[in-house]
Design a protein around this motif. Structure first.
Motif, PDB file in Angstrom:
ATOM      1  N   LEU A 163      16.001  24.208   5.987  1.00  0.00           N
ATOM      2  CA  LEU A 163      15.899  25.667   6.110  1.00  0.00           C
ATOM      3  C   LEU A 163      15.225  26.096   7.413  1.00  0.00           C
ATOM      4  CD1 LEU A 163      14.929  26.562   2.418  1.00  0.00           C
ATOM      5  CD2 LEU A 163      17.191  26.304   3.426  1.00  0.00           C
ATOM      6  N   GLY A 164      15.324  25.265   8.442  1.00  0.00           N
ATOM      7  CA  GLY A 164      14.764  25.631   9.738  1.00  0.00           C
ATOM      8  C   GLY A 164      13.264  25.843   9.717  1.00  0.00           C
ATOM      9  N   ALA A 165      12.561  25.057   8.921  1.00  0.00           N
ATOM     10  CA  ALA A 165      11.152  25.305   8.639  1.00  0.00           C
ATOM     11  C   ALA A 165      10.215  24.753   9.696  1.00  0.00           C
ATOM     12  CB  ALA A 165      10.793  24.695   7.292  1.00  0.00           C
ATOM     13  N   LEU A 166       9.014  25.345   9.734  1.00  0.00           N
ATOM     14  CA  LEU A 166       7.866  24.654  10.301  1.00  0.00           C
ATOM     15  C   LEU A 166       7.581  23.470   9.390  1.00  0.00           C
ATOM     16  CD1 LEU A 166       5.447  27.637  11.048  1.00  0.00           C
ATOM     17  CD2 LEU A 166       6.700  26.276  12.731  1.00  0.00           C
ATOM     18  N   THR A 167       7.170  22.342   9.954  1.00  0.00           N
ATOM     19  CA  THR A 167       7.048  21.149   9.129  1.00  0.00           C
ATOM     20  C   THR A 167       5.650  20.565   9.152  1.00  0.00           C
ATOM     21  OG1 THR A 167       7.740  19.670  10.919  1.00  0.00           O
ATOM     22  CG2 THR A 167       9.474  20.573   9.515  1.00  0.00           C
ATOM     23  N   PRO A 198       0.822  -1.220   0.000  1.00  0.00           N
ATOM     24  CA  PRO A 198       0.000   0.000   0.000  1.00  0.00           C
ATOM     25  C   PRO A 198       0.853   1.265   0.000  1.00  0.00           C
ATOM     26  CG  PRO A 198       0.015  -1.000   2.177  1.00  0.00           C
ATOM     27  CD  PRO A 198       0.725  -1.963   1.270  1.00  0.00           C
ATOM     28  N   VAL A 199       0.461   2.204  -0.823  1.00  0.00           N
ATOM     29  CA  VAL A 199       1.094   3.527  -0.853  1.00  0.00           C
ATOM     30  C   VAL A 199       0.089   4.486  -0.219  1.00  0.00           C
ATOM     31  CG1 VAL A 199       2.134   5.314  -2.288  1.00  0.00           C
ATOM     32  CG2 VAL A 199       2.337   2.902  -2.952  1.00  0.00           C
ATOM     33  N   ARG A 200       0.296   4.743   1.044  1.00  0.00           N
ATOM     34  CA  ARG A 200      -0.695   5.496   1.806  1.00  0.00           C
ATOM     35  C   ARG A 200      -0.469   7.000   1.694  1.00  0.00           C
ATOM     36  NH1 ARG A 200       0.354   0.845   5.049  1.00  0.00           N
ATOM     37  NH2 ARG A 200      -1.506  -0.465   5.209  1.00  0.00           N
ATOM     38  N   ARG A 201      -1.458   7.736   2.159  1.00  0.00           N
ATOM     39  CA  ARG A 201      -1.406   9.200   2.151  1.00  0.00           C
ATOM     40  C   ARG A 201      -1.470   9.707   3.594  1.00  0.00           C
ATOM     41  NH1 ARG A 201      -1.909  11.353  -2.800  1.00  0.00           N
ATOM     42  NH2 ARG A 201      -2.906  10.158  -4.479  1.00  0.00           N
ATOM     43  N   PRO A 202      -0.357   9.720   4.302  1.00  0.00           N
ATOM     44  CA  PRO A 202      -0.406  10.208   5.687  1.00  0.00           C
ATOM     45  C   PRO A 202      -0.816  11.670   5.754  1.00  0.00           C
ATOM     46  CG  PRO A 202       1.868   9.921   4.936  1.00  0.00           C
ATOM     47  CD  PRO A 202       0.996   9.301   3.893  1.00  0.00           C
ATOM     48  N   ALA A 203      -1.705  11.977   6.673  1.00  0.00           N
ATOM     49  CA  ALA A 203      -2.198  13.339   6.859  1.00  0.00           C
ATOM     50  C   ALA A 203      -1.315  14.066   7.872  1.00  0.00           C
ATOM     51  CB  ALA A 203      -3.640  13.308   7.348  1.00  0.00           C
ATOM     52  N   PRO A 204      -1.308  15.387   7.857  1.00  0.00           N
ATOM     53  CA  PRO A 204      -0.497  16.128   8.830  1.00  0.00           C
ATOM     54  C   PRO A 204      -1.070  16.010  10.234  1.00  0.00           C
ATOM     55  CG  PRO A 204      -1.808  17.640   7.500  1.00  0.00           C
ATOM     56  CD  PRO A 204      -1.979  16.287   6.893  1.00  0.00           C
ATOM     57  N   GLU A 205      -0.188  16.084  11.214  1.00  0.00           N
ATOM     58  CA  GLU A 205      -0.635  16.063  12.599  1.00  0.00           C
ATOM     59  C   GLU A 205      -1.401  17.354  12.913  1.00  0.00           C
ATOM     60  OE1 GLU A 205       2.814  15.547  14.963  1.00  0.00           O
ATOM     61  OE2 GLU A 205       3.130  13.456  14.366  1.00  0.00           O
ATOM     62  N   PRO A 206      -2.461  17.268  13.717  1.00  0.00           N
ATOM     63  CA  PRO A 206      -3.285  18.458  13.997  1.00  0.00           C
ATOM     64  C   PRO A 206      -2.500  19.634  14.561  1.00  0.00           C
ATOM     65  CG  PRO A 206      -4.415  16.467  14.703  1.00  0.00           C
ATOM     66  CD  PRO A 206      -3.037  16.040  14.307  1.00  0.00           C
ATOM     67  N   GLU A 207      -1.577  19.370  15.476  1.00  0.00           N
ATOM     68  CA  GLU A 207      -0.815  20.468  16.064  1.00  0.00           C
ATOM     69  C   GLU A 207       0.064  21.156  15.018  1.00  0.00           C
ATOM     70  OE1 GLU A 207       2.538  21.199  19.563  1.00  0.00           O
ATOM     71  OE2 GLU A 207       1.242  19.428  19.641  1.00  0.00           O
ATOM     72  N   ALA A 208       0.708  20.356  14.169  1.00  0.00           N
ATOM     73  CA  ALA A 208       1.538  20.930  13.116  1.00  0.00           C
ATOM     74  C   ALA A 208       0.684  21.694  12.116  1.00  0.00           C
ATOM     75  CB  ALA A 208       2.323  19.831  12.409  1.00  0.00           C
ATOM     76  N   LEU A 209      -0.497  21.177  11.815  1.00  0.00           N
ATOM     77  CA  LEU A 209      -1.397  21.862  10.892  1.00  0.00           C
ATOM     78  C   LEU A 209      -1.834  23.205  11.467  1.00  0.00           C
ATOM     79  CD1 LEU A 209      -3.063  21.851   8.276  1.00  0.00           C
ATOM     80  CD2 LEU A 209      -4.864  20.638   9.533  1.00  0.00           C
ATOM     81  N   ALA A 210      -2.128  23.249  12.740  1.00  0.00           N
ATOM     82  CA  ALA A 210      -2.547  24.509  13.370  1.00  0.00           C
ATOM     83  C   ALA A 210      -1.432  25.547  13.301  1.00  0.00           C
ATOM     84  CB  ALA A 210      -2.951  24.256  14.818  1.00  0.00           C
ATOM     85  N   GLU A 211      -0.185  25.131  13.542  1.00  0.00           N
ATOM     86  CA  GLU A 211       0.946  26.053  13.429  1.00  0.00           C
ATOM     87  C   GLU A 211       1.100  26.560  12.000  1.00  0.00           C
ATOM     88  OE1 GLU A 211       4.313  23.911  14.820  1.00  0.00           O
ATOM     89  OE2 GLU A 211       3.910  24.310  16.955  1.00  0.00           O
TER      90      GLU A 211
END
Length: 628
Positions: A341-345, A212-225
Motif C-alpha cells: 500500500l505504498g507505506a512508510l515501513t 535463535p528467533v531474534r527480535r530485530p528493532a526498527p532502524e532509527p531513521e525509519a523510526l523517526a519518519e
C-alpha cells in the motif's frame, strides 16, 4: 565438518535422530522445534520413517496416528499457532495419494505463515522398475513425481535422492521453519529406497542445535519518519494483525494504546490483540468488521498496520480506507508485507517495533474529541452485540448468533475458540468478545473447511490445560470429521459445537447477494424442476459423531444449549454439542456487512436477480482505489 566419528544409520533413522535435537530460542526460552510426528504409513514410508520412529521410541520422537493426511497437517498447524511458531510438528505420508493429500494443508500453513514439516515418501531414486506403483509418468521429465505438487505451496522444498544430501537439506529445512519471515510448509521428499539406505553419518550432524528467533528493532531513521507521521496524524488507526500474536506483542500494543489513545481494529488473525473491553479496542475491521472500526477506517488519515498482510477482507477490496489524504505506516518483520500500500515501513519484530514507537512517542496523545468519538462508537456496537446475543424465550430454537451468545456466557479467559469457514467467521469477527490473546483462533488466510476439528486437537496438545472449542457447521463437518477418532483414541477432550443449518449457509448468502439465487448451496432433495429445493436431507450428524466415539449432547432449545455447553466444558471426554439453528429471516442475526467485498458478478444475464446484483457491483467497484 569432521568425520572422525560416525554413526551408521539409515536415512530415515538419521533424520529422526536429527529432528529430536533441534531447538528454537527466543527471549532466553528454549523450545523443542519438532515436538512430534504425525503419520499414516504406506509402502512409501512404512519401512523407512515408520521403522525409524519405532526404533527411536516415543520418548525420542512422539508419534501421533492420524486418519487423513490433510487433517494431520491441520492439527500440526493448530499446534504451531498455539505454540507461537516456536514449536512445530512433522507429518509423514506414503508416496501417491497420501502425499498429494498434503497439498491443501501445506497451502494453509504457508498462506498463514505457520511452520509444519512435511515428510512424504517418494518414488524410487534408483528406478529399479519404471514405473513403480503410484509413479506419475511425465514424458518430458524423468525426475518429476506427484510430490512436485507441493513445490508452489512450500516455503522450502527438497528431494533427498542421496543419503549425504540429507545433511544440507535438513539444515535448510530447520532454518526456514524457525525463521519468522520465511516460515510455512517445508517439504523434504524422501524416496522410499533412500529412506532405508544406510550411511555413515558424522556425529556432528546429531549435535543439539539452537535456532535463535531474534527480535530485530526498527532502524532509527525509519523510526523517526514513523514518529513524525503519527504525531502529524489527526485520526490515526492501528490495524492489528496476526503478527502481534506471533511476536507475543499484545502487552506492547496495550502500552502504546494506553499511552496514545490510538484506537485499534483487528484482522481475523489479530483479534484478541487487545482484550475486548479495552477502551481502544474497536473490534474487527473490514468486510466482516464492526461498524465503529469500519467508520474509523473510512475517515482515518493514517493507518498503522502491525503484523498484517492486508487481505481483501481487511481492506474491503481496496474500498475501505477512503480518506483522500490517507497514508499507511506498516510495522512488519516481513519486508514483503511492510511495503504494501505504498507505506512508510518499519521492518522489525512487532514487539520491538511497538516498544520503540511507544518510547519515541512519549507525551503524544490523540485529541480528546477523537477519543470520545471512539468510545461512543464502541458503546453503540456493544449494544448491537448484546441484541444479537439476546434471548427472549429460552424454550425457542437458537439462531447462530444466540449459539455464540450462549458460548460466550460459558467460556473463561483460558478457553480457545476455533473456526475457519462458513458464516461463523463473519459472526465471530463482529461479535466475539475475546478475553485473552490466544482465545480467538480463526484460520481465515485460507478459510479451509475441515480445519477446525484437527486444529482443535493440535491446540489441545500444545495447551493441555485450556478448554478448546471447535465450531463447525454441517457443511464443514461433512468435509472432515475423521479426526474425532484420533481425539477419542488419544483421550484429547476437545469440545465440538456442531451447528446444523442444512447446507452452505455462508456461500448461500453470498450466492443470493451476487444474483446466483442460492443455486447448489442447500443440502436438500431435488424438487420437480431438478434444483435442490426440496425437503432437507434426513441426516443425523449427531449420531455420526457418536458413532466415531464422541459423547454427544443434543440441544433443541436455547436453555438446553446452555446446559449442554456447560456440561461439555466440565467433561473430561471429547464431547459434541449438536444444535439445529433457527435460520428464519426473523431470527436474531449479526448486523450485516459493514464494508464491501469484491466477488465478481455476471456482466450480462437475463435473470433479474443477476441484473440487479451487477448494478450493485458496478456501484461498489467504482469506489476502489490503488494506494500508491
Amino acid at each position: 565438518m569432521s568425520t572422525s566419528s560416525t554413526r551408521r544409520l539409515t536415512v530415515a533413522q538419521a533424520l529422526v535422530e536429527f529432528l529430536a535435537r533441534q531447538y528454537t530460542e527466543r527471549d532466553g526460552q528454549r523450545h523443542r522445534l519438532i515436538n512430534a510426528c504425525w503419520g499414516i504409513f504406506g509402502h512409501g514410508n512404512v519401512a523407512g520413517l515408520g521403522q525409524a520412529l519405532l526404533e527411536s521410541g516415543a520418548q525420542r520422537m512422539p508419534y501421533l496416528q492420524g486418519r487423513n493426511e490433510q487433517a494431520m497437517v491441520h492439527a500440526a498447524v493448530g499446534y504451531a499457532r498455539q505454540s507461537g511458531r516456536l514449536s512445530a510438528h512433522a507429518v509423514t505420508t506414503s508416496i501417491g495419494p497420501g502425499a498429494t493429500n498434503l497439498v491443501t494443508g501445506a497451502a494453509l500453513a504457508t498462506v498463514n505463515r505457520l511452520p509444519v514439516l512435511l515428510l512424504p515418501g517418494d518414488t524410487f531414486a534408483t528406478r529399479p522398475a519404471d514405473p513403480v506403483l503410484q509413479q506419475l509418468e511425465v514424458p518430458y521429465a524423468g525426475d518429476v513425481s506427484v510430490n512436485d505438487c507441493l513445490r508452489p505451496v512450500s516455503r522450502y522444498f527438497d528431494r533427498v535422492v542421496r543419503p549425504e544430501a540429507l545433511i544440507p537439506a535438513a539444515l535448510q529445512a530447520m532454518r526456514v521453519l524457525a525463521d519468522p519471515v520465511d516460515t510455512g510448509a517445508v517439504t523434504l521428499a524422501l524416496p522410499q529406497d533412500v529412506q532405508a539406505e544406510a550411511y555413515d553419518w558424522p556425529e556432528e550432524f546429531f549435535a543439539e542445535r539452537v535456532w535463535p528467533v531474534r527480535r530485530p528493532a526498527p532502524e532509527p531513521e525509519a523510526l523517526a519518519e514513523a514518529v513524525h507521521a503519527v504525531r502529524a496524524a489527526a485520526r490515526p488507526l492501528i490495524v492489528a494483525g496476526g503478527g502481534i500474536h506471533h511476536s507475543e506483542a499484545e502487552s506492547a500494543l496495550k502500552a502504546l494504546a494506553d499511552a496514545t489513545g490510538i484506537p485499534v481494529a483487528s484482522t481475523q488473525a489479530g483479534k484478541g490483540s487487545l482484550r475486548h473491553d479495552h477502551p481502544c479496542d474497536m473490534g474487527g475491521i473490514g468486510h466482516t468488521g464492526t461498524a465503529v472500526a469500519d467508520d474509523l477506517a473510512r475517515t482515518a488519515d493514517l493507518i498503522i498496520g502491525v503484523g498484517t498482510r492486508y487481505t481483501d477482507f481487511t481492506t474491503a477490496s481496496a474500498t475501505l480506507f477512503a480518506a483522500p489524504e490517507v497514508r499507511f505506516l506498516n510495522l512488519n518483520i516481513t519486508p514483503f508485507d511492510a511495503h504494501k500500500l505504498g507505506a512508510l515501513t518499519l521492518v522489525a519484530d512487532a514487539r520491538a517495533g511497538l516498544e520503540a514507537l511507544t518510547d519515541a512517542l512519549a507525551g503524544h496523545r490523540v485529541d480528546a474529541t477523537y477519543e470520545a468519538e471512539c468510545r461512543t462508537g464502541k458503546a453503540r456496537w456493544e449494544e448491537a452485540v448484546s441484541r444479537a446475543y439476546a434471548v427472549d424465550d429460552s424454550r425457542a430454537r437458537p439462531s447462530q448468533t444466540q449459539v455464540l451468545g450462549a458460548l460466550d456466557a460459558v467460556v473463561g479467559d483460558e478457553d480457545v475458540v476455533i473456526n475457519a469457514a462458513g458464516s461463523l467467521p463473519g459472526d465471530l469477527h463482529k461479535l466475539w468478545r475475546a478475553r485473552s490473546p490466544r482465545q480467538y483462533h480463526l484460520e481465515y488466510g485460507y478459510s479451509c473447511m475441515g480445519y477446525e476439528i484437527p486444529a482443535a486437537i493440535g491446540v489441545r496438545l500444545a495447551a493441555p490445560d485450556r478448554p478448546v472449542w471447535a465450531l463447525v457447521g454441517d457443511g464443514t463437518y461433512l468435509m472432515m470429521p475423521t479426526e474425532l477418532v484420533t481425539a477419542v483414541q488419544e483421550g484429547i477432550n476437545i469440545n465440538l459445537v456442531l451447528i446444523q443449518n442444512h447446507g452452505y449457509a455462508s456461500i448461500g448468502g453470498l450466492s443470493q447477494a451476487t444474483g446466483a439465487e442460492r443455486f447448489g448451496t442447500a443440502y436438500r432433495f431435488r424438487a420437480a424442476d431438478g434444483r435442490y429445493t426440496g425437503d432437507p436431507l434426513p441426516v443425523d450428524l449427531a449420531a455420526n459423531a457418536a458413532s466415531l466415539g464422541m459423547d454427544v449432547l443434543r440441544a433443541g432449545t436455547v436453555g438446553e444449549l446452555r446446559d449442554a455447553l456447560a456440561a461439555a466444558r466440565a467433561s473430561d471426554r471429547p464431547t459434541c454439542v449438536y444444535v439445529e439453528t433457527d435460520t428464519a429471516d426473523s431470527a436474531p442475526a449479526a448486523p450485516p456487512a459493514q464494508a464491501w467485498w469484491d466477488v465478481p458478478v455476471a456482466e450480462t444475464a437475463t435473470r433479474p436477480a443477476a441484473v440487479k446484483a451487477r448494478e450493485d457491483y458496478d456501484r461498489h467497484v467504482a469506489a476502489r482505489r490503488r494506494y500508491l
